[in-house]
Design a protein around this motif. Sequence first.
Motif, mmCIF file in Angstrom:
data_model
loop_
_atom_site.group_PDB
_atom_site.id
_atom_site.type_symbol
_atom_site.label_atom_id
_atom_site.label_comp_id
_atom_site.label_asym_id
_atom_site.label_seq_id
_atom_site.Cartn_x
_atom_site.Cartn_y
_atom_site.Cartn_z
ATOM 1 N N ALA A 78 0.831 -1.207 0.000
ATOM 2 C CA ALA A 78 0.000 0.000 0.000
ATOM 3 C C ALA A 78 0.863 1.252 0.000
ATOM 4 O O ALA A 78 0.567 2.222 -0.718
ATOM 5 C CB ALA A 78 -0.938 -0.009 1.204
ATOM 6 N N SER A 79 1.950 1.227 0.761
ATOM 7 C CA SER A 79 2.869 2.366 0.785
ATOM 8 C C SER A 79 3.535 2.557 -0.568
ATOM 9 O O SER A 79 3.690 3.689 -1.047
ATOM 10 C CB SER A 79 3.934 2.175 1.860
ATOM 11 O OG SER A 79 3.369 2.205 3.145
ATOM 12 N N ALA A 80 3.917 1.456 -1.199
ATOM 13 C CA ALA A 80 4.553 1.533 -2.526
ATOM 14 C C ALA A 80 3.570 2.066 -3.539
ATOM 15 O O ALA A 80 3.937 2.896 -4.403
ATOM 16 C CB ALA A 80 5.078 0.165 -2.916
ATOM 17 N N ASP A 81 2.334 1.613 -3.477
ATOM 18 C CA ASP A 81 1.327 2.067 -4.423
ATOM 19 C C ASP A 81 1.035 3.561 -4.256
ATOM 20 O O ASP A 81 0.892 4.297 -5.244
ATOM 21 C CB ASP A 81 0.020 1.278 -4.249
ATOM 22 C CG ASP A 81 0.165 -0.173 -4.694
ATOM 23 O OD1 ASP A 81 1.148 -0.494 -5.409
ATOM 24 O OD2 ASP A 81 -0.713 -0.985 -4.305
ATOM 25 N N SER A 82 0.984 4.025 -3.017
ATOM 26 C CA SER A 82 0.687 5.443 -2.794
ATOM 27 C C SER A 82 1.885 6.330 -3.116
ATOM 28 O O SER A 82 1.719 7.514 -3.397
ATOM 29 C CB SER A 82 0.233 5.677 -1.348
ATOM 30 O OG SER A 82 1.298 5.464 -0.445
ATOM 31 N N ALA A 83 3.082 5.781 -3.135
ATOM 32 C CA ALA A 83 4.261 6.567 -3.457
ATOM 33 C C ALA A 83 4.378 6.803 -4.965
ATOM 34 O O ALA A 83 5.065 7.718 -5.399
ATOM 35 C CB ALA A 83 5.511 5.854 -2.955
ATOM 36 N N GLN A 84 3.690 6.035 -5.753
ATOM 37 C CA GLN A 84 3.797 6.179 -7.207
ATOM 38 C C GLN A 84 2.940 7.268 -7.709
ATOM 39 O O GLN A 84 2.166 7.925 -7.659
ATOM 40 C CB GLN A 84 3.410 4.881 -7.907
ATOM 41 C CG GLN A 84 4.409 3.786 -7.646
ATOM 42 C CD GLN A 84 3.990 2.485 -8.317
ATOM 43 O OE1 GLN A 84 2.938 2.362 -8.922
ATOM 44 N NE2 GLN A 84 4.839 1.487 -8.198
#
Length: 64
Positions: free
Chosen positions: A58-64
């Motif tokens: 979820a953190s990786a997805d929101s960082a994109q």
Amino acid sequence: MANVTENVEKIRNARYGREVRGAICDSILAMNTESEEAKSAAITSRDSAQASATSAQASADSAQ
């Protein structure tokens, strides 16, 4: 952790069938308790790892 040495000594020193059976039963019950606790700890670890992986994704997805 179960005291295996104590249970083994009970089995070795038992003189009568009832004592032997009792000592064996005590050992089996102790092993069962240990395995249930280990299984519970493994399930908790698995669930924690899955939650961490989901959070990381979820953190990786929101960082994109």
